[in-house]
Design an enzyme around this catalytic site. Structure first.
Site, PDB file in Angstrom:
ATOM      1  N   TYR A 107      61.832  89.836  34.774  1.00 34.24           N
ATOM      2  CA  TYR A 107      60.792  91.419  34.118  1.00 34.24           C
ATOM      3  C   TYR A 107      62.124  92.299  33.521  1.00 34.24           C
ATOM      4  O   TYR A 107      61.216  92.137  32.930  1.00 34.24           O
ATOM      5  CB  TYR A 107      60.213  91.574  35.352  1.00 34.24           C
ATOM      6  CG  TYR A 107      59.421  92.102  35.979  1.00 34.24           C
ATOM      7  CD1 TYR A 107      57.991  92.500  35.114  1.00 34.24           C
ATOM      8  CD2 TYR A 107      59.203  93.887  35.880  1.00 34.24           C
ATOM      9  CE1 TYR A 107      56.962  93.200  35.030  1.00 34.24           C
ATOM     10  CE2 TYR A 107      58.793  94.217  36.372  1.00 34.24           C
ATOM     11  CZ  TYR A 107      57.603  94.329  36.034  1.00 34.24           C
ATOM     12  OH  TYR A 107      57.089  95.637  35.660  1.00 34.24           O
ATOM     13  N   VAL A 141      47.318  87.417  26.201  1.00 32.85           N
ATOM     14  CA  VAL A 141      48.021  87.821  25.164  1.00 32.85           C
ATOM     15  C   VAL A 141      49.115  87.043  24.655  1.00 32.85           C
ATOM     16  O   VAL A 141      50.004  86.891  23.967  1.00 32.85           O
ATOM     17  CB  VAL A 141      48.408  89.256  25.539  1.00 32.85           C
ATOM     18  CG1 VAL A 141      47.687  90.368  25.948  1.00 32.85           C
ATOM     19  CG2 VAL A 141      49.235  89.288  27.076  1.00 32.85           C
TER      20      VAL A 141
HETATM   21  P1  NAP Z   1      48.367  94.413  38.009  1.00 35.78           P
HETATM   22  O1  NAP Z   1      47.781  95.681  38.648  1.00 35.78           O
HETATM   23  O2  NAP Z   1      48.619  93.024  37.928  1.00 35.78           O
HETATM   24  O3  NAP Z   1      47.043  93.876  36.160  1.00 35.78           O
HETATM   25  C1  NAP Z   1      47.604  93.386  35.310  1.00 35.78           C
HETATM   26  C2  NAP Z   1      47.218  93.467  33.742  1.00 35.78           C
HETATM   27  O4  NAP Z   1      47.068  92.282  33.330  1.00 35.78           O
HETATM   28  C3  NAP Z   1      45.437  92.295  34.627  1.00 35.78           C
HETATM   29  O5  NAP Z   1      43.807  93.447  34.120  1.00 35.78           O
HETATM   30  C4  NAP Z   1      45.565  90.853  34.256  1.00 35.78           C
HETATM   31  O6  NAP Z   1      44.403  90.539  33.696  1.00 35.78           O
HETATM   32  C5  NAP Z   1      46.665  91.828  32.914  1.00 35.78           C
HETATM   33  N1  NAP Z   1      46.714  90.115  32.342  1.00 35.78           N
HETATM   34  C6  NAP Z   1      47.831  89.606  33.027  1.00 35.78           C
HETATM   35  N2  NAP Z   1      48.246  88.410  32.582  1.00 35.78           N
HETATM   36  C7  NAP Z   1      47.928  88.348  30.961  1.00 35.78           C
HETATM   37  C8  NAP Z   1      47.605  88.138  29.652  1.00 35.78           C
HETATM   38  N3  NAP Z   1      48.729  87.090  29.383  1.00 35.78           N
HETATM   39  N4  NAP Z   1      47.059  88.087  29.016  1.00 35.78           N
HETATM   40  C9  NAP Z   1      46.030  88.950  28.900  1.00 35.78           C
HETATM   41  N5  NAP Z   1      45.712  90.170  30.536  1.00 35.78           N
HETATM   42  C10 NAP Z   1      46.487  89.681  31.070  1.00 35.78           C
HETATM   43  O7  NAP Z   1      49.264  95.019  37.123  1.00 35.78           O
HETATM   44  P2  NAP Z   1      49.679  96.262  36.696  1.00 35.78           P
HETATM   45  O8  NAP Z   1      50.454  96.977  38.001  1.00 35.78           O
HETATM   46  O9  NAP Z   1      48.555  97.355  36.550  1.00 35.78           O
HETATM   47  O10 NAP Z   1      50.779  96.487  36.068  1.00 35.78           O
HETATM   48  C11 NAP Z   1      50.209  96.944  34.379  1.00 35.78           C
HETATM   49  C12 NAP Z   1      51.330  96.437  33.988  1.00 35.78           C
HETATM   50  O11 NAP Z   1      52.652  98.086  34.081  1.00 35.78           O
HETATM   51  C13 NAP Z   1      52.101  95.458  33.503  1.00 35.78           C
HETATM   52  O12 NAP Z   1      52.873  95.623  32.072  1.00 35.78           O
HETATM   53  C14 NAP Z   1      53.304  96.089  34.379  1.00 35.78           C
HETATM   54  O13 NAP Z   1      54.100  95.365  34.184  1.00 35.78           O
HETATM   55  C15 NAP Z   1      54.078  97.566  34.090  1.00 35.78           C
HETATM   56  N6  NAP Z   1      54.037  98.084  35.724  1.00 35.78           N
HETATM   57  C16 NAP Z   1      53.800  98.154  36.671  1.00 35.78           C
HETATM   58  C17 NAP Z   1      54.711  99.302  37.797  1.00 35.78           C
HETATM   59  C18 NAP Z   1      53.453  98.919  39.651  1.00 35.78           C
HETATM   60  O14 NAP Z   1      53.939  99.726  39.987  1.00 35.78           O
HETATM   61  N7  NAP Z   1      52.447  98.604  39.138  1.00 35.78           N
HETATM   62  C19 NAP Z   1      55.917  99.324  37.763  1.00 35.78           C
HETATM   63  C20 NAP Z   1      56.259  99.430  36.183  1.00 35.78           C
HETATM   64  C21 NAP Z   1      55.819  98.909  35.398  1.00 35.78           C
HETATM   65  P3  NAP Z   1      43.256  89.962  34.631  1.00 35.78           P
HETATM   66  O15 NAP Z   1      43.400  89.860  35.909  1.00 35.78           O
HETATM   67  O16 NAP Z   1      42.370  89.072  33.878  1.00 35.78           O
HETATM   68  O17 NAP Z   1      44.240  88.645  34.837  1.00 35.78           O
END
Ligand code: NAP
Length: 248
Positions: free
Chosen positions: A156, A65
């Site tokens: 972040y 992205v």
């Molecule tokens: P995650 O388990 O690390 O998964 C991240 C996802 O984003 C994966 O599907 C990854 O795909 C994809 N991704 C990473 N870089 C990318 C890129 N350059 N282009 C397209 N896709 C990309 O993260 P998550 O915890 O599910 O978090 C999802 C969202 O929620 C994020 O925006 C994160 O900041 C937000 N968030 C999470 C938390 C938490 O506690 N987990 C809290 C607040 C906010 P690949 O595996 O193919 O790279």
């Protein structure tokens, strides 16, 4: 939650964690879902297979992205394949944590490029289509730390605070076209992103949560499903916090 039958949704970063759960939930509500991922095709394929096993329509699409041309091509693919795009969920995100005094410019830029600029690229490449359609739902993934900050995450937190500003400004630009733009701000959710934190940090985080437990990806998917539903049609420019009471 209302029926999403006939709706076409693109979820970025949908190969695992929160994005995966959003894709599965929107699909279970009837939407055709395009599962975006950047790295592991296997994981995206697993999400696709799960959806197809339930006899629902879906596709996977690899795209970083942070690459504006690739994002434009992905949006074109969705519109060429399905004729429209009703729902965009900007979920892809990364962390590169470090204390500011140790943080490299590269660590700062990488997080901005994926989280904030990635959201800019996808919104920019979808908005003309949604304006033509005179309808659309955009949900951007922020974070509680974009609101309250967090030591070790200046990059972040800044990217997530930026997403909130982007969300509110774009919401104002397109509100009269029947397009809503909202953000969901998760707290501490059980995914790969939070799985490698030291026990001490996890204990401190849990202590700061009035509900005394981590959230699950489904908690976030539920909030997103509401914001993209018909029932949420008069809600725009908002940040829906889903964090067990971490910030109130
Ligand atoms: P995650 O388990 O690390 O998964 C991240 C996802 O984003 C994966 O599907 C990854 O795909 C994809 N991704 C990473 N870089 C990318 C890129 N350059 N282009 C397209 N896709 C990309 O993260 P998550 O915890 O599910 O978090 C999802 C969202 O929620 C994020 O925006 C994160 O900041 C937000 N968030 C999470 C938390 C938490 O506690 N987990 C809290 C607040 C906010 P690949 O595996 O193919 O790279």
């Amino acid at each position: 939650m209302s029926d999403l039958c006939g709706k076409v949704a693109l979820v970025t970063g949908a190969s695992r964690g929160i994005g995966r759960e959003i894709a599965l939930t929107l699909s279970s509500l009837g939407a055709t879902v395009v599962i975006n991922y950047s790295g592991s095709k296997e994981r995206a394929q697993e999400v696709l297979d799960t959806i197809k096993a339930n006899e629902k329509e879906a596709a996977i699409y690899q795209c970083n992205v942070s690459d504006p041309d690739a994002v434009q091509a992905m949006m074109q693919y969705v519109v060429d394949t399905y004729g429209k795009i009703d729902i965009l969920v900007n979920n892809a995100g990364i962390t590169k944590d470090n204390l500011l005094m140790k943080m490299s410019e590269d660590e700062f830029n990488q997080v901005m490029d994926v989280n904030l600029k990635g959201t800019f690229h996808t919104c920019k490449s979808v908005i003309r289509q949604m304006i033509r359609q005179r309808s659309g739902r955009i949900v951007n993934m922020a974070s509680v730390v974009g609101i309250i900050g967090n030591a070790g995450q200046v990059n972040y937190s800044a990217s997530k605070a930026g997403i909130i500003g982007l969300t509110k400004s774009l919401a104002r630009e397109v509100a009269s076209r029947n397009i809503t733009v909202n953000a969901v701000a998760p707290g501490f959710i059980k995914t790969d992103m939070t799985s490698e934190l030291p026990t001490k940090v996890v204990d401190e985080m849990l202590n700061a949560i009035p509900m005394k437990r981590q959230g699950m990806p489904q908690d976030i998917a539920n909030a997103v499903s509401f914001l993209v539903s018909e029932e949420a049609g008069y809600i725009t420019g908002q940040v829906l916090e889903v964090n067990g009471g971490m910030n109130m």
